[in-house]
Design a protein around this motif. Structure first.
Motif, PDB file in Angstrom:
ATOM      1  N   GLY A  44      40.129  35.776  34.115  1.00  0.00           N
ATOM      2  CA  GLY A  44      40.760  35.511  32.800  1.00  0.00           C
ATOM      3  C   GLY A  44      42.614  35.540  32.576  1.00  0.00           C
ATOM      4  N   ARG A  45      42.935  36.628  33.221  1.00  0.00           N
ATOM      5  CA  ARG A  45      44.150  36.991  33.380  1.00  0.00           C
ATOM      6  C   ARG A  45      44.937  35.823  33.932  1.00  0.00           C
ATOM      7  NH1 ARG A  45      45.191  43.253  34.558  1.00  0.00           N
ATOM      8  NH2 ARG A  45      47.549  42.573  34.172  1.00  0.00           N
ATOM      9  N   LEU A  46      44.518  35.434  35.210  1.00  0.00           N
ATOM     10  CA  LEU A  46      45.269  34.445  35.767  1.00  0.00           C
ATOM     11  C   LEU A  46      45.038  33.243  35.160  1.00  0.00           C
ATOM     12  CD1 LEU A  46      44.125  35.220  39.630  1.00  0.00           C
ATOM     13  CD2 LEU A  46      46.501  35.595  38.510  1.00  0.00           C
ATOM     14  N   LEU A  47      44.039  32.755  34.649  1.00  0.00           N
ATOM     15  CA  LEU A  47      44.004  31.622  33.686  1.00  0.00           C
ATOM     16  C   LEU A  47      44.700  31.545  32.346  1.00  0.00           C
ATOM     17  CD1 LEU A  47      40.149  30.583  34.274  1.00  0.00           C
ATOM     18  CD2 LEU A  47      42.074  29.695  35.484  1.00  0.00           C
ATOM     19  N   ARG A  48      45.012  32.781  32.366  1.00  0.00           N
ATOM     20  CA  ARG A  48      46.239  32.682  30.939  1.00  0.00           C
ATOM     21  C   ARG A  48      47.570  32.503  31.470  1.00  0.00           C
ATOM     22  NH1 ARG A  48      42.555  36.743  29.419  1.00  0.00           N
ATOM     23  NH2 ARG A  48      44.067  38.167  30.000  1.00  0.00           N
ATOM     24  N   PHE A  49      47.853  33.085  32.988  1.00  0.00           N
ATOM     25  CA  PHE A  49      49.301  33.046  33.329  1.00  0.00           C
ATOM     26  C   PHE A  49      49.424  31.710  33.959  1.00  0.00           C
ATOM     27  CE2 PHE A  49      51.567  33.855  37.232  1.00  0.00           C
ATOM     28  CZ  PHE A  49      52.904  34.388  36.955  1.00  0.00           C
ATOM     29  N   LEU A  50      48.527  31.102  34.833  1.00  0.00           N
ATOM     30  CA  LEU A  50      48.899  29.930  35.475  1.00  0.00           C
ATOM     31  C   LEU A  50      49.051  28.768  34.476  1.00  0.00           C
ATOM     32  CD1 LEU A  50      46.752  30.770  38.648  1.00  0.00           C
ATOM     33  CD2 LEU A  50      49.416  30.701  38.242  1.00  0.00           C
ATOM     34  N   PRO A  51      48.312  28.469  33.509  1.00  0.00           N
ATOM     35  CA  PRO A  51      48.426  26.914  32.713  1.00  0.00           C
ATOM     36  C   PRO A  51      49.958  26.893  32.345  1.00  0.00           C
ATOM     37  CG  PRO A  51      46.276  28.152  31.963  1.00  0.00           C
ATOM     38  CD  PRO A  51      47.062  29.233  32.889  1.00  0.00           C
ATOM     39  N   LEU A  52      50.474  27.981  32.031  1.00  0.00           N
ATOM     40  CA  LEU A  52      51.811  27.693  31.411  1.00  0.00           C
ATOM     41  C   LEU A  52      52.957  27.216  32.617  1.00  0.00           C
ATOM     42  CD1 LEU A  52      51.858  30.460  28.847  1.00  0.00           C
ATOM     43  CD2 LEU A  52      51.884  28.146  28.449  1.00  0.00           C
ATOM     44  N   GLU A  71      43.308  26.245  37.182  1.00  0.00           N
ATOM     45  CA  GLU A  71      42.088  26.785  37.725  1.00  0.00           C
ATOM     46  C   GLU A  71      42.006  26.602  39.291  1.00  0.00           C
ATOM     47  OE1 GLU A  71      38.877  24.426  35.593  1.00  0.00           O
ATOM     48  OE2 GLU A  71      39.378  25.330  33.856  1.00  0.00           O
ATOM     49  N   ASP A  72      42.317  25.469  39.908  1.00  0.00           N
ATOM     50  CA  ASP A  72      42.463  25.420  41.208  1.00  0.00           C
ATOM     51  C   ASP A  72      43.385  26.425  41.779  1.00  0.00           C
ATOM     52  OD1 ASP A  72      40.977  23.127  40.972  1.00  0.00           O
ATOM     53  OD2 ASP A  72      42.554  21.735  41.287  1.00  0.00           O
ATOM     54  N   MET A  73      44.652  26.696  41.093  1.00  0.00           N
ATOM     55  CA  MET A  73      45.480  27.743  41.630  1.00  0.00           C
ATOM     56  C   MET A  73      45.008  29.142  41.540  1.00  0.00           C
ATOM     57  SD  MET A  73      49.464  27.025  40.897  1.00  0.00           S
ATOM     58  CE  MET A  73      49.194  25.753  39.737  1.00  0.00           C
ATOM     59  N   ALA A  74      44.143  29.442  40.544  1.00  0.00           N
ATOM     60  CA  ALA A  74      43.501  30.685  40.399  1.00  0.00           C
ATOM     61  C   ALA A  74      42.329  30.961  41.603  1.00  0.00           C
ATOM     62  CB  ALA A  74      42.691  30.845  38.867  1.00  0.00           C
ATOM     63  N   GLN A  75      41.695  29.830  41.849  1.00  0.00           N
ATOM     64  CA  GLN A  75      40.840  30.032  42.906  1.00  0.00           C
ATOM     65  C   GLN A  75      41.751  30.207  44.483  1.00  0.00           C
ATOM     66  OE1 GLN A  75      38.033  26.437  43.184  1.00  0.00           O
ATOM     67  NE2 GLN A  75      37.099  27.576  45.005  1.00  0.00           N
ATOM     68  N   ALA A  76      42.663  29.353  44.536  1.00  0.00           N
ATOM     69  CA  ALA A  76      43.432  29.653  45.533  1.00  0.00           C
ATOM     70  C   ALA A  76      43.983  31.179  45.811  1.00  0.00           C
ATOM     71  CB  ALA A  76      44.593  28.538  45.725  1.00  0.00           C
ATOM     72  N   THR A  77      44.463  31.577  44.593  1.00  0.00           N
ATOM     73  CA  THR A  77      45.005  32.943  44.677  1.00  0.00           C
ATOM     74  C   THR A  77      43.940  33.913  45.239  1.00  0.00           C
ATOM     75  OG1 THR A  77      46.296  32.466  42.600  1.00  0.00           O
ATOM     76  CG2 THR A  77      45.801  34.758  43.269  1.00  0.00           C
ATOM     77  N   PHE A  78      42.832  33.782  44.643  1.00  0.00           N
ATOM     78  CA  PHE A  78      41.450  34.789  45.058  1.00  0.00           C
ATOM     79  C   PHE A  78      41.359  34.496  46.477  1.00  0.00           C
ATOM     80  CE2 PHE A  78      40.419  34.643  40.503  1.00  0.00           C
ATOM     81  CZ  PHE A  78      40.841  35.956  40.383  1.00  0.00           C
ATOM     82  N   VAL A  79      41.101  33.126  47.184  1.00  0.00           N
ATOM     83  CA  VAL A  79      41.065  32.886  48.418  1.00  0.00           C
ATOM     84  C   VAL A  79      42.133  33.546  49.321  1.00  0.00           C
ATOM     85  CG1 VAL A  79      40.923  30.993  50.165  1.00  0.00           C
ATOM     86  CG2 VAL A  79      39.730  30.742  48.144  1.00  0.00           C
ATOM     87  N   GLY A  92      32.290  44.176  45.722  1.00  0.00           N
ATOM     88  CA  GLY A  92      33.808  44.827  45.338  1.00  0.00           C
ATOM     89  C   GLY A  92      34.654  43.481  45.020  1.00  0.00           C
ATOM     90  N   PHE A  93      34.885  42.581  45.959  1.00  0.00           N
ATOM     91  CA  PHE A  93      35.951  41.316  45.643  1.00  0.00           C
ATOM     92  C   PHE A  93      35.366  40.491  44.634  1.00  0.00           C
ATOM     93  CE2 PHE A  93      38.099  37.523  46.423  1.00  0.00           C
ATOM     94  CZ  PHE A  93      39.209  37.990  46.487  1.00  0.00           C
ATOM     95  N   GLU A  94      34.025  40.492  44.403  1.00  0.00           N
ATOM     96  CA  GLU A  94      33.489  39.671  43.212  1.00  0.00           C
ATOM     97  C   GLU A  94      33.843  40.393  41.823  1.00  0.00           C
ATOM     98  OE1 GLU A  94      29.412  38.799  44.008  1.00  0.00           O
ATOM     99  OE2 GLU A  94      29.583  37.696  45.667  1.00  0.00           O
ATOM    100  N   GLN A  95      33.578  41.654  41.784  1.00  0.00           N
ATOM    101  CA  GLN A  95      34.225  42.246  40.661  1.00  0.00           C
ATOM    102  C   GLN A  95      35.697  42.190  40.389  1.00  0.00           C
ATOM    103  OE1 GLN A  95      32.626  46.274  40.385  1.00  0.00           O
ATOM    104  NE2 GLN A  95      33.629  46.885  38.444  1.00  0.00           N
ATOM    105  N   ILE A  96      36.610  42.114  41.160  1.00  0.00           N
ATOM    106  CA  ILE A  96      38.008  41.818  41.220  1.00  0.00           C
ATOM    107  C   ILE A  96      38.266  40.577  40.733  1.00  0.00           C
ATOM    108  CG2 ILE A  96      40.195  41.295  42.494  1.00  0.00           C
ATOM    109  CD1 ILE A  96      39.445  43.445  44.482  1.00  0.00           C
ATOM    110  N   VAL A  97      37.298  39.450  41.103  1.00  0.00           N
ATOM    111  CA  VAL A  97      37.546  38.050  40.643  1.00  0.00           C
ATOM    112  C   VAL A  97      37.116  38.111  39.258  1.00  0.00           C
ATOM    113  CG1 VAL A  97      36.515  35.812  40.683  1.00  0.00           C
ATOM    114  CG2 VAL A  97      37.239  36.949  42.921  1.00  0.00           C
TER     115      VAL A  97
END
Length: 183
Positions: A34-42, A51-59, A24-29
């Motif tokens: 992609g949405r987080l990787l569009r939001f965070l680079p800006l 990418e590090d922050m997206a991973q940290a967000t999921f963790v 279930g969590f893997e499906q959320i990821v």
């Protein structure tokens, strides 16, 4: 993954993940990466930081699933985590006016540039022209298509405040500006 899992809501997947279902969590990821990787680079200086922050967000989301209220939509909860991490990162790095330098995927820069160049240029220009809060509100509204109530939750502001931010942000983008000037 069973075909039925594809149709599960984010809220149901979060409930399952909270109960120990890693699929279930893997499906959320997969749904939100992609949405987080569009939001965070800006909000960062580099694609790698995003990418590090997206991973940290999921963790962080996984660790705090017990705090998620299934009576509320999942996406604002997740974007709130991402936004707070980005703000903390920005404070730690003392980054205030610099723009992202390596937003393009290094694996295939030409293709990534062709696909994202116009949209990215608009967001980069907007980033220079409006305040941090206005930019966040505009991004969440127009890039993520979130309703004002969800944006208010993510930003920790009232819906009226978010509407004001959106109005002022749109107004700032509509009027001619001198280079480098920002309200």
């Amino acid at each position: 993954m069973a075909d039925g899992e594809q149709c599960l809501s984010d809220d149901e997947l979060a409930r399952r993940a909270r109960d120990g279902d890693m699929d279930g969590f893997e499906q959320i990821v997969r749904r939100y990466e992609g949405r987080l990787l569009r939001f965070l680079p800006l909000r960062t200086l580099s694609r790698q930081d995003a990418e590090d922050m997206a991973q940290a967000t999921f963790v962080r989301a996984y660790r705090h699933l017990a705090l998620y209220d299934p009576a509320r939509p999942f996406s604002p909860w997740l974007f709130t985590i991402a936004r707070r991490l980005a703000v903390s990162h920005r404070r730690a790095e003392r980054i205030h006016e610099e723009l992202p330098r390596d937003i393009v995927d290094p694996a295939d820069p030409r293709r990534a540039l062709e696909a994202e160049e116009d949209g990215q240029a608009v967001w980069l220009a907007a980033r220079r022209m409006v305040s941090e809060d206005q930019f966040t509100a505009l991004w969440l509204r127009y890039a993520e298509a979130l309703p004002v109530r969800d944006i208010a939750r993510i930003m920790g502001k009232t819906q009226v405040h978010v509407k004001v931010l959106l109005h002022r942000g749109r107004r700032a983008l509509a009027r001619p500006r001198r280079a480098g000037r920002r309200d």
